[in-house]
Motif scaffolding. Structure first.
Motif, PDB file in Angstrom:
ATOM      1  N   ALA A   1      -4.690  -7.949  14.587  1.00  0.00           N
ATOM      2  CA  ALA A   1      -5.023  -8.964  15.582  1.00  0.00           C
ATOM      3  C   ALA A   1      -4.844 -10.375  15.013  1.00  0.00           C
ATOM      4  O   ALA A   1      -4.732 -11.339  15.764  1.00  0.00           O
ATOM      5  CB  ALA A   1      -6.461  -8.782  16.054  1.00  0.00           C
ATOM      6  N   GLY A   2      -4.789 -10.478  13.686  1.00  0.00           N
ATOM      7  CA  GLY A   2      -4.576 -11.764  13.027  1.00  0.00           C
ATOM      8  C   GLY A   2      -3.121 -11.932  12.669  1.00  0.00           C
ATOM      9  O   GLY A   2      -2.235 -11.762  13.504  1.00  0.00           O
ATOM     10  N   VAL A   3      -2.851 -12.246  11.394  1.00  0.00           N
ATOM     11  CA  VAL A   3      -1.488 -12.416  10.896  1.00  0.00           C
ATOM     12  C   VAL A   3      -1.196 -11.304   9.901  1.00  0.00           C
ATOM     13  O   VAL A   3      -1.924 -11.123   8.929  1.00  0.00           O
ATOM     14  CB  VAL A   3      -1.310 -13.790  10.222  1.00  0.00           C
ATOM     15  N   ALA A   4      -0.127 -10.542  10.161  1.00  0.00           N
ATOM     16  CA  ALA A   4       0.289  -9.478   9.237  1.00  0.00           C
ATOM     17  C   ALA A   4       1.095 -10.098   8.100  1.00  0.00           C
ATOM     18  O   ALA A   4       1.928 -10.967   8.317  1.00  0.00           O
ATOM     19  CB  ALA A   4       1.115  -8.436   9.969  1.00  0.00           C
ATOM     20  N   VAL A   5       0.811  -9.651   6.878  1.00  0.00           N
ATOM     21  CA  VAL A   5       1.501 -10.143   5.686  1.00  0.00           C
ATOM     22  C   VAL A   5       2.161  -8.956   4.991  1.00  0.00           C
ATOM     23  O   VAL A   5       1.520  -7.930   4.762  1.00  0.00           O
ATOM     24  CB  VAL A   5       0.513 -10.829   4.711  1.00  0.00           C
ATOM     25  N   VAL A   6       3.458  -9.105   4.683  1.00  0.00           N
ATOM     26  CA  VAL A   6       4.193  -8.076   3.942  1.00  0.00           C
ATOM     27  C   VAL A   6       4.912  -8.768   2.787  1.00  0.00           C
ATOM     28  O   VAL A   6       5.634  -9.738   2.995  1.00  0.00           O
ATOM     29  CB  VAL A   6       5.230  -7.357   4.831  1.00  0.00           C
TER      30      VAL A   6
ATOM     31  N   ALA B   1       7.745 -13.071  15.365  1.00  0.00           N
ATOM     32  CA  ALA B   1       6.992 -13.766  16.408  1.00  0.00           C
ATOM     33  C   ALA B   1       5.936 -12.889  17.068  1.00  0.00           C
ATOM     34  O   ALA B   1       4.873 -13.371  17.457  1.00  0.00           O
ATOM     35  CB  ALA B   1       7.944 -14.317  17.469  1.00  0.00           C
ATOM     36  N   THR B   2       6.210 -11.605  17.211  1.00  0.00           N
ATOM     37  CA  THR B   2       5.267 -10.656  17.817  1.00  0.00           C
ATOM     38  C   THR B   2       5.411  -9.331  17.069  1.00  0.00           C
ATOM     39  O   THR B   2       6.413  -9.100  16.385  1.00  0.00           O
ATOM     40  CB  THR B   2       5.572 -10.413  19.314  1.00  0.00           C
TER      41      THR B   2
ATOM     42  N   PRO C   1      -1.953 -15.986  15.252  1.00  0.00           N
ATOM     43  CA  PRO C   1      -2.388 -14.596  15.429  1.00  0.00           C
ATOM     44  C   PRO C   1      -1.334 -13.805  16.216  1.00  0.00           C
ATOM     45  O   PRO C   1      -0.755 -14.315  17.171  1.00  0.00           O
ATOM     46  CB  PRO C   1      -3.686 -14.733  16.226  1.00  0.00           C
ATOM     47  N   GLY C   2      -1.065 -12.588  15.766  1.00  0.00           N
ATOM     48  CA  GLY C   2      -0.044 -11.753  16.383  1.00  0.00           C
ATOM     49  C   GLY C   2       1.305 -11.865  15.714  1.00  0.00           C
ATOM     50  O   GLY C   2       2.199 -11.059  15.947  1.00  0.00           O
ATOM     51  N   GLN C   3       1.481 -12.873  14.863  1.00  0.00           N
ATOM     52  CA  GLN C   3       2.737 -13.045  14.145  1.00  0.00           C
ATOM     53  C   GLN C   3       2.646 -12.389  12.764  1.00  0.00           C
ATOM     54  O   GLN C   3       1.557 -12.020  12.311  1.00  0.00           O
ATOM     55  CB  GLN C   3       3.086 -14.527  14.004  1.00  0.00           C
ATOM     56  N   SER C   4       3.785 -12.277  12.120  1.00  0.00           N
ATOM     57  CA  SER C   4       3.853 -11.710  10.773  1.00  0.00           C
ATOM     58  C   SER C   4       4.622 -12.657   9.870  1.00  0.00           C
ATOM     59  O   SER C   4       5.523 -13.357  10.326  1.00  0.00           O
ATOM     60  CB  SER C   4       4.568 -10.357  10.790  1.00  0.00           C
ATOM     61  N   VAL C   5       4.273 -12.647   8.597  1.00  0.00           N
ATOM     62  CA  VAL C   5       4.999 -13.404   7.584  1.00  0.00           C
ATOM     63  C   VAL C   5       5.333 -12.426   6.463  1.00  0.00           C
ATOM     64  O   VAL C   5       4.518 -11.570   6.117  1.00  0.00           O
ATOM     65  CB  VAL C   5       4.203 -14.623   7.080  1.00  0.00           C
TER      66      VAL C   5
END
Length: 195
Positions: A65-70, A156-157, A176-180
């Motif tokens: 629900a926040g920001v996904a980090v990989v 972006a999503t 929130p909902g985005q990934s970096v």
């Protein structure tokens, strides 16, 4: 995209004509970016495990629900980091990475417009070996070689495709909902985070 950003101002030397003009450097840099974008996603997913890193990265971004980090270390032989950072508004990408315990280092010449090291990798005394290329030790003085560098990605999503970030880690903000993602990219293929 700002093609006059500091990242493109390094002189490019031609054996026949000497240093190229700013327009030529910009054209070469733009061409390199187009080539990298065209090649993105060409690396095959690891099929040796029951759940590939790509599947794990996709699942974590869909559930976040926040920001996904990989963070994918590629040939640097370190475990991939896949975490969800709590966020209710836009936050700096550098903050999301720091929240996961991930440290980044820029270069002397370009600062945090580029990422030179992640969690001290490649280490200052680590020889990077890429098949078919000259081995080197990363000094973080300037730009890394085009065949071994940290690529910064955003999504972006959760169901969107990964795209190269259009700015550096120092200015990039994610919502929130985005990934970096960061991927240590080697050779001519440009794998996306978790692929």
């Amino acid at each position: 995209m700002n093609l006059n950003a500091t990242i493109f101002s390094a002189p490019i030397f031609s054996r026949n004509t000497g240093f190229r003009s700013t327009a030529a450097r910009t054209s070469v840099a733009l061409g390199a970016l187009v080539l990298l974008a065209a090649l993105s996603g060409c690396a095959p997913a690891d099929s040796g495990s029951s759940a590939s890193p790509a599947a794990t990265a996709e699942a974590s971004s869909a559930d976040c629900a926040g920001v996904a980090v990989v963070v994918d270390f590629g040939l640097l032989d370190a475990a991939t980091i896949t975490e969800c950072v709590d966020a209710t508004k836009a936050i700096p990408a550098s903050e999301t990475l720091a929240t996961t315990g991930t440290t980044t280092e820029g270069s002397v010449e370009y600062g945090d417009a580029i990422v030179c090291r992640v969690n001290d990798r490649p280490a200052a005394d680590e020889t990077v070996v890429v098949e078919g290329q000259e081995s080197f030790t990363e000094s973080c003085a300037s730009m890394p070689p085009a065949y071994a560098y940290w690529a910064l990605w955003v999504k972006a999503t959760p169901d969107a495709e990964w795209e190269y970030a259009q700015e550096g880690i120092g200015t990039l903000e994610v919502e929130p909902g985005q990934s970096v993602g960061l991927v240590y990219t080697t050779g001519t293929e440009t794998p996306t985070p978790g692929s």
